[in-house]
Design an enzyme around this catalytic site. Structure first.
Site, PDB file in Angstrom:
ATOM      1  N   GLU A 533      21.312 -15.520  -1.981  1.00 52.10           N
ATOM      2  CA  GLU A 533      21.028 -16.861  -1.723  1.00 52.10           C
ATOM      3  C   GLU A 533      19.549 -17.274  -1.282  1.00 52.10           C
ATOM      4  OE1 GLU A 533      23.748 -15.015  -0.955  1.00 52.10           O
ATOM      5  OE2 GLU A 533      25.265 -16.056  -1.872  1.00 52.10           O
ATOM      6  N   HIS A 600      35.511 -19.738   4.205  1.00 48.82           N
ATOM      7  CA  HIS A 600      35.394 -20.673   3.277  1.00 48.82           C
ATOM      8  C   HIS A 600      35.498 -22.149   3.628  1.00 48.82           C
ATOM      9  CE1 HIS A 600      35.679 -17.016   0.881  1.00 48.82           C
ATOM     10  NE2 HIS A 600      35.376 -17.489  -0.153  1.00 48.82           N
TER      11      HIS A 600
END
Ligand SMILES: Cc1ncc(C[n+]2csc(CCOP(=O)(O)OP(=O)(O)O)c2C)c(N)n1
Ligand SMILES: [Mg+2]
Length: 801
Positions: A533, A600
């Protein structure tokens, strides 16, 4: 050529000499002596710079002493159109290119907001930048300039940006419509020069960037200046086997593999440095194979910075070795040994170099201090005018220090004059003195705060609103299909747009926003990346700095933390720290808020709004709103994070007909339901819970007004929320961040900044998630995140109060 044979124009020495001249020994000799002169000048800058700090003229200094010769050598192969992503040791490199001169250098050291051309007094010294955009925010002809991306202090942060700047060359080389990019690139031939210290290679950033570069095959040239230390910590505690080139060996490109090419060279060996860099830079420029130069045996004659002395941690033998292997000393001996110059000639060169630096330093200081001294004179005159005799002593004793100070600051003027007014409240000239202070403050203060965002024509806040239009027979489709249609059309219309991330290319992202689009628009524009990322952020950043419009994905909002350093330190600050001469219009696309499970379902919006000032933060409630925001952002030059609702991709939405044209304005909340009794402010997925609660409250006779803030940065520019509060006199802020996170931010904005406290009948309330991460499963969600029943209870309490 200049009449002075050793003229060192702060320009690449090779360019000052015509090709024919180069053939002659004389020209070669002059060019080498000019290089030596530049090395001496740069060393003098370091020596005097340190002295300026120690005598109080500047706050802190960090210098490039010991790295002069290597930088002169590498600058010879830096061409117009190339990019640098470096760190604070690069002054000689910058002098050699002419991107900086000595006067500029000292202006930055003095934090001179009016004369520091790199950062307008905002960045620490030796943090350089060149202009990429003009005053209107249009990209300059970057093929015609030496391009220096604005430096940051966090070690190895430059690797991420460097990767992206190099990667953009691949985009340009592969672009179908080269004409569209003519002013930005010469067929992708541009190399990104990335400099880094030996110790900073210990950072994960270094390894992530090297691995990504090896996979992507980009024209990235990494120069590791190895001086054996990171401040006081020796290389033995930094690097496995004590050698970065040794441990990088597994990355070495072999026949028929990807990878990188690794060179080693001594930092004091002028001839070898030139030879090695020439070969390596040519290789990466032509083949786009990344290269790493391990520049060994570098010294640091003055130690790390003005903050300490290296005698405290370097053994005596090391200090002795550094004196002998000082690159300037070695270059001098090499010049004499090769009969390129005599001792006398070099002494003359050295004297002249030192004089030039002194004069430029003085000029920078005068430029900086003269206007401040003028203001002191003005202040003194105003204070003394109409001063009562009994107050003369007290006024003069305070003024004396200010007048006598050799390094007065603006703040000293404010402090002294305010102190005088406090001590002499009856001063007859008070009004004029206060006007003077107010005007001075008004004139100077903006320089310290401006350019956090684009303010001119490229401000997304100035984009005109185009309403979404719907055909009579408008389809109602899944949210992800709205996005898919949108991206398809966007990629047809705008050749500058690229999209990439984990699982974005082949399968079209985990929620199918890009499904089928790689085949249609090409693997060069819509593609997968590794799981990395931080460097995805850097990749986007470098592309955006070079004039492209990347949409880079963080697969789930929870993983934004992996990219946060680059976003917060580099992307969010670029326009501010470069004083508006660079912009990085990245769009970071992610999806978040409630779904399932600890990792999540996160919604760390407080972290985000606090870390990303300088970016826009968009929190659309559905995909049509998201599209409108993408359209708005693409017209501006500021970076943005847009969070799509994870649980919104399969909700049905009507598809606008003007899908790439309509815009959703930033900073303008929308009233989703008008009501009289209580204002509920929220955003994103939580709005659906709020709407559910409001419908049930209505059956109980309580009429809620629901406001979607739409963007957290900027927040409600026109103060629409307080207007609602004036009507309802009750307000509840709901989100799914932790308590005191973004709900507290919204509270502060409305209650304090918008003056909402004046309209409250009952205490303003916030409702957020619990302090922990959300537990797994639907009940985990119910008990961790705000739920309908909680909202109903709070509103009932507020109504009963
Ligand atoms: C992320 C981060 N951690 C710590 C620091 C403080 N710091 C500044 S320079 C430095 C040492 C860097 O050493 P090296 O990479 O070898 O470069 P050198 O200064 O020796 O040229 C440290 C620890 C920082 N700027 N950034
Ligand atoms: Mg070091």
């Amino acid at each position: 050529m200049h009449s002075d044979p050793y003229f060192c124009p702060m320009e690449s020495t090779l360019e000052a000499v015509s090709a024919q001249d180069m053939l002659s020994f004389e020209a070669f000799r002059n060019s080498v002596i000019a290089d030596y002169k530049l090395a001496i000048m740069s060393r003098e800058v370091s020596l005097l710079g340190r002295r300026e700090v120690l005598t109080g003229k500047a706050k802190f200094g960090i210098f490039g002493d010991g790295k002069e010769v290597a930088q002169i050598a590498l600058s010879k192969f830096f061409q117009k159109g190339d990019f640098r992503s470096g760190y604070y040791r690069d002054q000689t490199f910058m002098f050699a290119l002419g991107v900086a001169n000595v006067e500029d250098y000292f202006s930055q050291l003095y934090s001179d907001v009016h004369n520091d051309p790199f950062s307008g007094g905002k960045n620490m010294n030796a943090h350089f930048a060149s202009a990429f955009v003009d005053e209107k925010g249009n990209w300059n002809e970057l093929t015609q300039s030496y391009n220096v991306s604005a430096d940051i202090a966090p070690t190895a942060g430059q690797m991420m940006r460097g990767l992206g700047l190099a990667f953009a060359s691949n985009c340009f080389r592969n672009a179908k419509n080269k004409e569209a990019f003519k002013h930005l690139s010469n067929n992708g031939n541009e190399v990104c020069f990335c400099t880094i210290g030996d110790a900073s290679t210990s950072e994960g950033h270094f390894w992530e960037a090297i691995n990504a570069a090896g996979v992507l095959q980009v024209p990235l040239a990494v120069f590791v200046y190895d001086d054996g230390y990171g401040i006081s910590v020796p290389i033995s505690l930094q690097t496995t086997k004590g050698s970065i080139s040794e441990v990088l060996k597994g990355f070495q490109k072999e026949q028929n593999t990807n990878g990188i090419k690794i060179y080693t060279v001594k930092g004091w060996d002028y001839a070898a440095l030139c030879e090695t860099f020439e070969e390596g830079i040519r290789y990466t420029r032509e083949t786009h194979t990344p290269v790493v130069f391990h520049v060994q045996e570098i010294t640091q004659p003055q130690g790390h910075s003005t903050s300490g002395s290296h005698e405290r941690y370097k053994p005596l033998e090391r200090l002795e070795w550094e004196r002998n292997w000082d690159c300037n000393k070695q270059m001098r001996e090499w010049l004499i040994a090769n009969e390129l110059a005599t001792d006398e000639v070099l002494q003359e060169v050295e004297n002249e170099a030192k004089q030039l630096v002194r004069a430029d330093k003085l000029a920078a200081w005068e430029k900086y201090i003269a206007p401040i001294k003028e203001k002191i004179k003005e202040a003194v005159a105003l204070v003394q005018e109409g001063l009562h005799e009994t107050d003369v002593h007290i006024a003069n004793s305070l003024l004396q220090e200010l007048v006598q100070s050799k390094e007065p600051l603006k703040r000293d003027i404010f402090r002294t004059v305010n102190l005088i007014l406090e001590k002499i409240p009856t001063h007859s000239n008070t009004a004029a003195i206060q006007t003077f202070l107010a005007k001075y403050n008004e004139a100077e203060a903006p320089f310290y705060s401006k350019h956090l965002y684009n303010e001119g024509p490229k401000s997304a806040l100035n984009v005109s609103v185009v309403e979404a239009e719907y055909a009579n027979e408008a389809q109602t489709i899944n949210g992800y299909e709205v996005l898919n249609h949108y991206f398809d059309k966007l990629f047809q219309e705008n050749p500058k747009v690229y999209a990439f991330g984990e699982d974005l290319g082949g399968i079209g992202d985990v929620n199918q926003g890009f499904a089928g689009l790689q085949n249609k628009h090409g693997i060069d524009r819509i593609f997968d990346t590794g799981i990395r990322e931080q460097s995805i952020m850097g990749q986007a950043h470098g592309m955006a700095l070079r004039g492209l419009r990347p949409i880079a994905e963080i697969q789930y909002l929870d993983y934004l933390l992996y990219g946060l350093q680059t976003l917060s330190d580099d992307i969010a600050t670029i326009h501010y720290r470069s004083n508006g001469i660079q912009s990085s219009p990245v769009i970071i696309r992610t999806r978040g808020h409630r779904l399932e499970g600890i990792f999540h379902s996160g919604s760390p919006m407080g972290v985000i709004v606090n870390a990303l000032r300088g970016m826009f933060v968009c929190v659309p409630r559905n995909m049509v709103q998201a599209v409108g925001m993408y359209n708005t952002l693409l017209k501006g030059n500021d970076p943005a994070l847009l969070i799509e609702c994870l649980n919104g991709y399969r909700l049905k939405e009507k598809m606008p007909s003007n899908i790439t044209e309509f815009t959703v304005p930033l900073g303008k909340p929308e009233i989703l339901k008008a009501g009289e009794d209580v204002t509920i402010v929220s955003y994103g997925s939580t709005l659906r819970i709020v709407e559910d609660a409001a419908a049930r409250l209505l059956t109980m006779g309580i009429d809620c007004e629901i406001i979607d803030v739409q963007t957290l940065l900027p927040f409600d520019i026109n103060h629409q929320i307080v207007a609602s509060l004036k009507k309802t006199n009750r307000i509840l802020f709901v989100d799914e961040d932790v308590p005191g996170g973004a709900s507290a931010y919204m509270y502060q904005q409305v209650i304090e900044l918008q003056g909402g406290y004046r309209w409250l009948d009952v205490a303003a309330r916030t409702l957020s998630s619990k302090a922990h991460r959300p537990a797994f499963g639907s009940d985990g969600d119910y008990f961790s995140k705000p739920n309908t029943e909680e909202i109903i209870n709070i509103v009932n309490e507020m109504m009963a109060e």
